[in-house]
Design a protein around this motif. Structure first.
Motif, PDB file in Angstrom:
ATOM      1  N   ALA A  59       0.851  -1.197   0.000  1.00 49.48           N
ATOM      2  CA  ALA A  59       0.000   0.000   0.000  1.00 49.48           C
ATOM      3  C   ALA A  59       0.885   1.246   0.000  1.00 49.48           C
ATOM      4  N   LEU A  60       1.692   1.355  -1.049  1.00 50.65           N
ATOM      5  CA  LEU A  60       2.594   2.491  -1.193  1.00 50.65           C
ATOM      6  C   LEU A  60       2.260   3.254  -2.457  1.00 50.65           C
ATOM      7  N   PHE A  61       2.582   4.541  -2.466  1.00 53.50           N
ATOM      8  CA  PHE A  61       2.579   5.300  -3.711  1.00 53.50           C
ATOM      9  C   PHE A  61       3.936   5.950  -3.850  1.00 53.50           C
ATOM     10  N   SER A  62       4.243   6.460  -5.036  1.00 50.29           N
ATOM     11  CA  SER A  62       5.590   6.967  -5.273  1.00 50.29           C
ATOM     12  C   SER A  62       5.581   8.305  -6.014  1.00 50.29           C
ATOM     13  N   THR A  63       6.684   9.018  -5.839  1.00 51.23           N
ATOM     14  CA  THR A  63       6.967  10.209  -6.640  1.00 51.23           C
ATOM     15  C   THR A  63       8.320   9.985  -7.313  1.00 51.23           C
ATOM     16  N   THR A  64       8.415  10.416  -8.557  1.00 49.10           N
ATOM     17  CA  THR A  64       9.702  10.378  -9.259  1.00 49.10           C
ATOM     18  C   THR A  64      10.055  11.790  -9.695  1.00 49.10           C
ATOM     19  N   THR A  65      11.235  12.230  -9.291  1.00 53.21           N
ATOM     20  CA  THR A  65      11.716  13.566  -9.619  1.00 53.21           C
ATOM     21  C   THR A  65      12.858  13.471 -10.607  1.00 53.21           C
ATOM     22  N   THR A  66      12.769  14.247 -11.663  1.00 51.97           N
ATOM     23  CA  THR A  66      13.866  14.359 -12.622  1.00 51.97           C
ATOM     24  C   THR A  66      14.113  15.843 -12.894  1.00 51.97           C
ATOM     25  N   VAL A  67      15.307  16.137 -13.345  1.00 52.86           N
ATOM     26  CA  VAL A  67      15.683  17.515 -13.706  1.00 52.86           C
ATOM     27  C   VAL A  67      16.334  17.481 -15.066  1.00 52.86           C
ATOM     28  N   GLN A  68      15.937  18.399 -15.930  1.00 48.75           N
ATOM     29  CA  GLN A  68      16.526  18.467 -17.260  1.00 48.75           C
ATOM     30  C   GLN A  68      16.842  19.909 -17.620  1.00 48.75           C
ATOM     31  N   LYS A  69      17.958  20.089 -18.315  1.00 43.18           N
ATOM     32  CA  LYS A  69      18.382  21.439 -18.717  1.00 43.18           C
ATOM     33  C   LYS A  69      17.540  21.917 -19.880  1.00 43.18           C
TER      34      LYS A  69
END
Length: 218
Positions: free
Chosen positions: A205-215
């Motif tokens: 019973a988990l949820f997730s966030t994914t963070t990315t950074v792009q120029k």
């Protein structure tokens, strides 16, 4: 901590970033009071930043909607020991840091994007001890189910080193903490990179966030 520190308009996004008490009886008292009130103090923004980047936040299996989705970019004076204000209590220079908001726009059902700048802050001699040189330390986000301050703050922090490595950051959070954790009101849930770090009864019973950074192109 130097008076150039700027809090995020009175709304702390990152639990680890807190203001320390500032002396009121100094030549910089007005600036210190401004910082205490959520202002920028002596710190100045670069009027013409050029190094633009995009922060992308993607949600997966979210337990419900989020009324608040905020971003912040943290900057620190890398040479504060040589340029910062000397604190009378310790006879050492105070740290100089600033948190600048990053507006996150909802692009799709589960995606948010916002632009920030590596060179957002203005290098300047703030204390008559030499030019302070700012550098980006990282970017963070905060999600909250409603505008109620008792709800859980789901937090991310994406360090500059990870940006340089072009490595996405995925964090897992227990759905049970949404919208409000039983542990405490206004609970700061920082998430875990490894879902197996949670108790077995929570792993399904988990949820997730994914963070990315792009120029971004100039």
């Amino acid at each position: 901590m130097g008076v150039a520190h700027r809090a995020h308009r009175g709304r702390p996004l990152l639990a680890l970033l807190t203001l320390l008490p500032l002396a009121a009886c100094s030549p910089y008292a007005d600036a210190e009071r401004d910082v205490d009130a959520g202002g920028r103090g002596l710190a100045k923004l670069n009027p013409a930043p050029k190094q633009a980047y995009e922060l992308v936040l993607t949600l997966k299996n979210a337990p419900g909607p989020f009324a608040i989705v905020e971003g912040v970019a943290q900057y620190d004076a890398s040479n504060y020991a040589d340029c910062g204000r000397i604190l009378p209590a310790t006879s050492t220079a105070g740290r100089i840091t600033s948190q600048e908001p990053v507006t996150l726009r909802k692009i799709g059902e589960n995606e948010y994007r916002g632009t920030f700048y590596f060179d957002r802050m203005q290098d300047e001699d703030y204390y008559g001890r030499g030019v302070c040189h700012w550098s980006l330390t990282g970017v963070g986000t905060m999600l909250r189910a409603t505008t109620g301050k008792a709800d859980t703050r789901f937090l991310t922090y994406f360090r500059k080193e990870r940006m340089n490595a072009e490595s996405p950051l995925t964090l897992y959070y227990p759905k049970a903490a949404y919208p409000r954790a039983e542990l405490a009101a206004n609970y700061p849930a920082s998430g875990k990179e490894d879902p197996s770090a949670y108790k077995e009864e929570l792993r399904d019973a988990l949820f997730s966030t994914t963070t990315t950074v792009q120029k971004l192109a100039p």
